[in-house]
Design an enzyme around this catalytic site. Sequence first.
Site, PDB file in Angstrom:
ATOM      1  CG  ASP A  15     -16.062 -10.077  -0.635  1.00 49.71           C
ATOM      2  OD1 ASP A  15     -17.274  -9.874  -0.005  1.00 49.71           O
ATOM      3  OD2 ASP A  15     -15.390 -10.746  -0.518  1.00 49.71           O
ATOM      4  CE  LYS A  18     -22.045  -7.114  -4.302  1.00 47.33           C
ATOM      5  NZ  LYS A  18     -20.626  -7.492  -4.170  1.00 47.33           N
ATOM      6  N   GLY A  42     -22.446 -10.997   2.137  1.00 52.18           N
ATOM      7  CA  GLY A  42     -22.384 -10.304   3.390  1.00 52.18           C
ATOM      8  C   GLY A  42     -22.170  -8.948   2.972  1.00 52.18           C
ATOM      9  CG  HIS A  43     -24.377  -6.761   0.628  1.00 50.09           C
ATOM     10  ND1 HIS A  43     -25.375  -6.613  -0.240  1.00 50.09           N
ATOM     11  CD2 HIS A  43     -23.413  -7.347   0.014  1.00 50.09           C
ATOM     12  CE1 HIS A  43     -25.308  -7.195  -1.403  1.00 50.09           C
ATOM     13  NE2 HIS A  43     -23.928  -7.579  -1.144  1.00 50.09           N
ATOM     14  CD  GLN A 230     -22.923 -13.794  -4.267  1.00 48.84           C
ATOM     15  OE1 GLN A 230     -23.868 -13.967  -4.686  1.00 48.84           O
ATOM     16  NE2 GLN A 230     -22.915 -13.851  -2.686  1.00 48.84           N
TER      17      GLN A 230
END
Length: 432
Positions: A15, A18, A42-43, A230
């Site tokens: 988080d 990225k 979750g990007h 991650q």
Amino acid sequence: MKNRVQALVGAQWGDEGKGRVVDVLAGNADVIVRYQGGANAGHTVIAGGKKYIFHLLPSGMLYPNRICVIGNGVVLDPAQLKSEVDELSPAPSEIGTRLVVSCGAHIVMPYHKKLDLLSEAARKKLDSGSHIGTTGRGIGPCYVDKYNRIGIRAEDIVSPKILEKKLRLNLNEKNPVLEKIYRESPLEFDEIYEDACEWGRFIAPYLGDSTLEIDNALRDGKSVLFEGAQGTLLDIDHGTYPFVTSSSCVAGGCSIGGALGPGRIDRVIGVVKAYCTRVGEGPFPTEELNDTGERLRQGGAEFGATTGRPRRCGWLDLVALNYSVKVNGLDVIALTKLDVLSGLDELKVCVAYRLNGSETDIFSNSAEKLRETVPVYRTLPSWKENISGCRKFSELPQAARDYVNFIEESTSIKVGLIGVGAGREDTIIRDF
Ligand code: IMP
């Protein structure tokens, strides 16, 4: 071309932002590769005023003409991939020409998700300190099957006969576990098989040889960006085990999950948030369980992009960051969310740990040791100004520049990009 092959990794507990850095870099990359993890990621990228959250698709999908590869190291939830493909505005036929799913990517099956949740619940019941706080997306159980050599790969779901054989073999192992250990009903073959055949039909046009795709692109003089998911401290080998995910999030993971020899990577970019967050369980030395933590959470909208869980928040940890610098061989830092620190009364940065009466600046990834660790802080001056409109380093208030300079001095790594807001344009590019 300089930096033709770049690896971008999270340098903390995930988080770090990225997605938005990939989004900046994707403009100059021809091929973007996800090489590990799955829909636990979750990007978030905000482009053209619209917010996109990608769990599986490489963030580069937002740029036209980019080839996006889901590598063999990824564990793939086909239903999730389908919903992301459906959500993108271009016609699926356009996506088909630029999305490549490795035949060797492992498929997350319904029993993986079920076992993930059941195992977490059982651990929590037995001893509340032993559950991981997983995302429940079946990631761990899917990698277990991969390494147990019973996994179902993307190439298998497009071959009904092979799928049938492998699924029967798996259910033969999983159902007794569900029934006898977890007292659950067994899973029916037919339903899963039908769904998996449907996934196979969906995925077939995208299946390819990711190794060849990347190698051919490089031979053609194209540039490749590996997009890590991650973060280093969640890496299965180098993270705070057992409070980690099940894949190789570090830069070395590109070689395994993205099939590129380590010597071919020109530059490793570490994405670092200006403070720290962590989701799920596990030690977090600089966590602020108080108003400061709450202020960071609200200011940074620190709620999981995948699960919506509130993220644990705390100060920047330079001991952990320096470990990340070494493990990944970072060449440059992309610092995100500096704007979230605006308006705080003071800024603390962890420069050492106190453990068993002595001070150290060496990070231990042992969860037990880390739990006992007390951070030693340096207090730095804060700034009150809103910095979201700054586009040059020189436009930042002195205290913000000092904060960045302090990170550079402490890590000996250049901060090449600074995020000062959520939008694509809220970025200061220095030497990047
Ligand atoms: P899993 O990856 O779902 O097995 O979860 C293992 C640990 O990694 C948990 O603490 C999760 O909260 C954490 N985790 C997994 N994916 C992410 C991510 O994308 N960002 C932050 N934490 C994550």
